[in-house]
Motif scaffolding. Structure first.
Motif, PDB file in Angstrom:
ATOM      1  N   ASP A 123       0.836  -1.210   0.000  1.00  0.00           N
ATOM      2  CA  ASP A 123       0.000   0.000   0.000  1.00  0.00           C
ATOM      3  C   ASP A 123       0.868   1.257   0.000  1.00  0.00           C
ATOM      4  O   ASP A 123       0.579   2.229  -0.713  1.00  0.00           O
ATOM      5  CB  ASP A 123      -0.924   0.008   1.220  1.00  0.00           C
ATOM      6  N   ILE A 124       1.916   1.239   0.807  1.00  0.00           N
ATOM      7  CA  ILE A 124       2.830   2.383   0.867  1.00  0.00           C
ATOM      8  C   ILE A 124       3.520   2.582  -0.486  1.00  0.00           C
ATOM      9  O   ILE A 124       3.644   3.708  -0.997  1.00  0.00           O
ATOM     10  CB  ILE A 124       3.877   2.175   1.979  1.00  0.00           C
ATOM     11  N   ILE A 125       3.988   1.492  -1.074  1.00  0.00           N
ATOM     12  CA  ILE A 125       4.670   1.579  -2.365  1.00  0.00           C
ATOM     13  C   ILE A 125       3.711   2.118  -3.432  1.00  0.00           C
ATOM     14  O   ILE A 125       4.081   2.967  -4.250  1.00  0.00           O
ATOM     15  CB  ILE A 125       5.231   0.204  -2.756  1.00  0.00           C
ATOM     16  N   ALA A 126       2.465   1.646  -3.403  1.00  0.00           N
ATOM     17  CA  ALA A 126       1.474   2.142  -4.370  1.00  0.00           C
ATOM     18  C   ALA A 126       1.234   3.637  -4.196  1.00  0.00           C
ATOM     19  O   ALA A 126       1.111   4.383  -5.177  1.00  0.00           O
ATOM     20  CB  ALA A 126       0.165   1.369  -4.209  1.00  0.00           C
ATOM     21  N   LEU A 127       1.187   4.100  -2.939  1.00  0.00           N
ATOM     22  CA  LEU A 127       1.015   5.533  -2.680  1.00  0.00           C
ATOM     23  C   LEU A 127       2.193   6.314  -3.250  1.00  0.00           C
ATOM     24  O   LEU A 127       2.008   7.352  -3.908  1.00  0.00           O
ATOM     25  CB  LEU A 127       0.896   5.774  -1.175  1.00  0.00           C
ATOM     26  N   GLY A 128       3.410   5.823  -3.012  1.00  0.00           N
ATOM     27  CA  GLY A 128       4.591   6.499  -3.549  1.00  0.00           C
ATOM     28  C   GLY A 128       4.600   6.543  -5.063  1.00  0.00           C
ATOM     29  O   GLY A 128       4.995   7.543  -5.673  1.00  0.00           O
ATOM     30  N   MET A 129       4.127   5.463  -5.688  1.00  0.00           N
ATOM     31  CA  MET A 129       4.066   5.438  -7.143  1.00  0.00           C
ATOM     32  C   MET A 129       2.994   6.377  -7.678  1.00  0.00           C
ATOM     33  O   MET A 129       3.206   7.078  -8.674  1.00  0.00           O
ATOM     34  CB  MET A 129       3.800   4.007  -7.625  1.00  0.00           C
ATOM     35  N   ASP A 130       1.858   6.416  -7.020  1.00  0.00           N
ATOM     36  CA  ASP A 130       0.783   7.303  -7.455  1.00  0.00           C
ATOM     37  C   ASP A 130       1.235   8.760  -7.463  1.00  0.00           C
ATOM     38  O   ASP A 130       0.758   9.565  -8.275  1.00  0.00           O
ATOM     39  CB  ASP A 130      -0.433   7.151  -6.536  1.00  0.00           C
ATOM     40  N   LEU A 134       8.052   6.991  -6.181  1.00  0.00           N
ATOM     41  CA  LEU A 134       8.623   5.656  -6.318  1.00  0.00           C
ATOM     42  C   LEU A 134       8.226   5.086  -7.671  1.00  0.00           C
ATOM     43  O   LEU A 134       7.223   5.488  -8.259  1.00  0.00           O
ATOM     44  CB  LEU A 134       8.116   4.721  -5.212  1.00  0.00           C
ATOM     45  N   PHE A 135       9.007   4.146  -8.161  1.00  0.00           N
ATOM     46  CA  PHE A 135       8.683   3.445  -9.400  1.00  0.00           C
ATOM     47  C   PHE A 135       9.412   2.110  -9.379  1.00  0.00           C
ATOM     48  O   PHE A 135      10.273   1.867  -8.529  1.00  0.00           O
ATOM     49  CB  PHE A 135       9.080   4.267 -10.630  1.00  0.00           C
ATOM     50  N   ARG A 136       9.052   1.215 -10.299  1.00  0.00           N
ATOM     51  CA  ARG A 136       9.682  -0.092 -10.370  1.00  0.00           C
ATOM     52  C   ARG A 136      10.963  -0.014 -11.195  1.00  0.00           C
ATOM     53  O   ARG A 136      10.932   0.354 -12.361  1.00  0.00           O
ATOM     54  CB  ARG A 136       8.740  -1.110 -11.007  1.00  0.00           C
ATOM     55  N   LEU A 146      13.790  -4.452  -7.068  1.00  0.00           N
ATOM     56  CA  LEU A 146      14.334  -3.161  -6.651  1.00  0.00           C
ATOM     57  C   LEU A 146      13.418  -2.020  -7.068  1.00  0.00           C
ATOM     58  O   LEU A 146      13.024  -1.915  -8.224  1.00  0.00           O
ATOM     59  CB  LEU A 146      15.715  -2.947  -7.278  1.00  0.00           C
ATOM     60  N   LEU A 147      13.092  -1.157  -6.111  1.00  0.00           N
ATOM     61  CA  LEU A 147      12.386   0.081  -6.407  1.00  0.00           C
ATOM     62  C   LEU A 147      13.361   1.126  -6.923  1.00  0.00           C
ATOM     63  O   LEU A 147      14.556   1.105  -6.610  1.00  0.00           O
ATOM     64  CB  LEU A 147      11.714   0.630  -5.148  1.00  0.00           C
ATOM     65  N   GLY A 148      12.835   2.061  -7.696  1.00  0.00           N
ATOM     66  CA  GLY A 148      13.538   3.298  -7.964  1.00  0.00           C
ATOM     67  C   GLY A 148      12.841   4.402  -7.186  1.00  0.00           C
ATOM     68  O   GLY A 148      11.686   4.255  -6.773  1.00  0.00           O
ATOM     69  N   TRP A 149      13.538   5.504  -6.955  1.00  0.00           N
ATOM     70  CA  TRP A 149      12.927   6.586  -6.179  1.00  0.00           C
ATOM     71  C   TRP A 149      13.508   7.930  -6.577  1.00  0.00           C
ATOM     72  O   TRP A 149      14.631   8.029  -7.065  1.00  0.00           O
ATOM     73  CB  TRP A 149      13.131   6.362  -4.679  1.00  0.00           C
ATOM     74  N   ARG A 150      12.682   8.948  -6.414  1.00  0.00           N
ATOM     75  CA  ARG A 150      13.152  10.315  -6.637  1.00  0.00           C
ATOM     76  C   ARG A 150      14.277  10.615  -5.667  1.00  0.00           C
ATOM     77  O   ARG A 150      14.255  10.181  -4.513  1.00  0.00           O
ATOM     78  CB  ARG A 150      12.003  11.313  -6.426  1.00  0.00           C
ATOM     79  N   PRO A 171      13.435   8.184   0.758  1.00  0.00           N
ATOM     80  CA  PRO A 171      14.074   7.013   1.368  1.00  0.00           C
ATOM     81  C   PRO A 171      13.588   5.697   0.774  1.00  0.00           C
ATOM     82  O   PRO A 171      13.152   4.783   1.483  1.00  0.00           O
ATOM     83  CB  PRO A 171      13.696   7.148   2.852  1.00  0.00           C
ATOM     84  N   GLY A 172      13.670   5.585  -0.557  1.00  0.00           N
ATOM     85  CA  GLY A 172      13.172   4.394  -1.226  1.00  0.00           C
ATOM     86  C   GLY A 172      13.957   3.147  -0.882  1.00  0.00           C
ATOM     87  O   GLY A 172      13.398   2.042  -0.848  1.00  0.00           O
ATOM     88  N   GLY A 173      15.259   3.293  -0.647  1.00  0.00           N
ATOM     89  CA  GLY A 173      16.065   2.134  -0.302  1.00  0.00           C
ATOM     90  C   GLY A 173      15.603   1.475   0.979  1.00  0.00           C
ATOM     91  O   GLY A 173      15.565   0.241   1.091  1.00  0.00           O
ATOM     92  N   TYR A 174      15.245   2.271   1.978  1.00  0.00           N
ATOM     93  CA  TYR A 174      14.757   1.734   3.248  1.00  0.00           C
ATOM     94  C   TYR A 174      13.447   0.972   3.032  1.00  0.00           C
ATOM     95  O   TYR A 174      13.235  -0.116   3.588  1.00  0.00           O
ATOM     96  CB  TYR A 174      14.513   2.863   4.237  1.00  0.00           C
ATOM     97  N   ILE A 175      12.557   1.578   2.245  1.00  0.00           N
ATOM     98  CA  ILE A 175      11.257   0.943   1.981  1.00  0.00           C
ATOM     99  C   ILE A 175      11.468  -0.370   1.243  1.00  0.00           C
ATOM    100  O   ILE A 175      10.858  -1.398   1.563  1.00  0.00           O
ATOM    101  CB  ILE A 175      10.355   1.901   1.175  1.00  0.00           C
ATOM    102  N   ASN A 176      12.363  -0.351   0.243  1.00  0.00           N
ATOM    103  CA  ASN A 176      12.646  -1.550  -0.534  1.00  0.00           C
ATOM    104  C   ASN A 176      13.214  -2.659   0.352  1.00  0.00           C
ATOM    105  O   ASN A 176      12.866  -3.835   0.225  1.00  0.00           O
ATOM    106  CB  ASN A 176      13.636  -1.218  -1.643  1.00  0.00           C
ATOM    107  N   PHE A 177      14.093  -2.278   1.258  1.00  0.00           N
ATOM    108  CA  PHE A 177      14.737  -3.245   2.147  1.00  0.00           C
ATOM    109  C   PHE A 177      13.702  -3.924   3.041  1.00  0.00           C
ATOM    110  O   PHE A 177      13.669  -5.162   3.167  1.00  0.00           O
ATOM    111  CB  PHE A 177      15.800  -2.522   2.979  1.00  0.00           C
TER     112      PHE A 177
END
Length: 395
Positions: A261-268, A272-274, A279-283, A287-293
């Protein structure tokens, strides 16, 4: 291959002396955190193990740990090279490399320029040394190479060069060209191999072939069927749930869903993106690395069949974990929306103070390059769940 996961306190207690392995493999992460968790006694134990004939294989943070200088084991006389620009660290993806030396640790059948992956690598402070052999150095970026959140393949080279000249910035990673990325050396009677390239990256053919060769060469083991392996692609979303419901499997599924849900919010909100299936990508700055981990840990945990110890620990911890997870999800959602607004609202309309964003981030994740805040509580629990399940590999 048979393996055993060991923690810093076990090393400090002497496990490398009482039950010496054929190879000590130290993965990526933050060298300083590893050093602190080893403590003075643990550092001494690793040095003793290698000095008396042990093999040390380090990747990224495990490489930094082996170097000399602050928070280093001093196995290798080289130090870590300081960054003059943080963008120099914000590099990720595959690079073409030049293999520079013949060694039993270099496979005989590699392409002329192997394509191997780096994920936010540090660098060696290069100095010629008779006890250090450079096995590979960086050449040019591969097709999936990014600097921060810029995919270089989609950025025309000439306009980029014009922008670099006009604004005095450096995006194209020319600073990496000819820099060593994989080295080997000796410490006492032992041997180390250090790589800022992540040869364990899933589905990276040249890298995985090289890693398999290193493992079998350093341990003296033989690959099954005489064939070196390639790691399969790691698709986090599609990992099936094997953790039984009666041992808290539904709770782990709920954790995975909350993070999705958090990842979807970031993508919306375009934060964040795939990047790929694991592995996520992030602006830049998010803190996309933390979320991905955290998401990777949750996905992998629910995909395992737990040991008795892991099931008991998770059942005792999951109620409090879910409560903490709910607070974390709520706080992180607010933080991501605040970051999005800060990027979008003109200063004349009353922007969001950067101090406020920084305080939110610290409360959620702690200080930079140090697990803290609400995030640390969650990571510690999942880390122990995984350790209790994975610590003994196939024998």
């Amino acid at each position: 291959m048979p393996y055993r996961l060991v923690r810093g306190d076990e090393i400090a207690d002497g496990i490398l002396s009482t039950d010496p392995p054929k190879l000590l493999l130290v993965p990526g992460g933050w060298a300083r955190a590893k050093y602190d968790l080893l403590g003075e006694q643990g550092v001494s134990e690793v040095r003793r193990y290698v000095r008396h004939g042990g093999n040390y294989l380090g990747f990224c943070g495990g490489t930094g740990l082996a170097l000399s200088g602050p928070y280093g084991l001093g196995l290798c006389p080289w130090k870590r090279r300081a960054f003059t620009d943080r963008l120099q660290h914000a590099c990720s993806g595959h690079m073409f490399t030049n293999v520079e030396a013949s060694s039993d640790l270099v496979p005989g059948r590699l392409p002329e320029q192997p394509l191997i992956p780096v994920w936010w690598p540090a660098r060696f402070e290069y100095q010629p040394h008779e006890d250090i052999t450079v096995l590979a150095s960086y050449s040019t970026p591969g097709p999936d190479f990014w600097v921060a959140d810029l995919p270089l393949e989609n950025v025309p080279k000439q306009p980029l060069s014009d922008l670099e000249s006009q604004y005095g910035i450096r995006i194209w990673p020319e600073f990496m060209t000819d820099q060593p990325c994989i080295i080997e050396g000796k410490f006492g009677q032992g041997r180390y191999m250090l790589s800022y390239a992540h040869l364990e990256t899933p589905a990276s053919v040249d890298a995985n072939h090289w890693l398999s060769h290193i493992l079998y060469t350093m341990t003296g083991e033989e690959p099954a069927g005489g064939v070196l392996s390639v790691l399969p692609a790691w698709n986090l979303e599609r990992l099936p749930r094997r953790w039984p419901d009666e041992d808290g499997g539904e709770a782990l599924a709920a954790v995975k869903a909350a993070l999705e849900d958090i990842i979807a919010l970031g993508m919306d909100h375009l934060l964040l993106f795939r990047r790929n299936s694991w592995l996520l990508g992030w602006r830049r700055g998010i803190p996309g690395g933390y979320i991905n981990f955290l998401y990777s840990m949750a996905c992998q945990a629910q995909n395992l069949t737990p040991t008795k110890e892991a099931a008991e620990y998770w059942k005792a911890s999951c109620d409090k974990f879910l409560e903490d997870m709910d607070h974390f999800r709520h706080g992180l959602a607010g933080y991501l929306l605040a970051e999005r607004l800060a990027m979008s609202v003109p200063e004349s309309s009353g922007d969001i103070p950067s101090d406020s964003l920084r305080e939110q981030r610290i409360a959620l994740f702690g200080q930079h390059m140090n697990y803290g805040g609400m995030y640390a509580k969650l990571v510690r629990v999942l880390d122990k769940v995984l350790w209790l399940t994975l610590r003994y590999g196939p024998s």
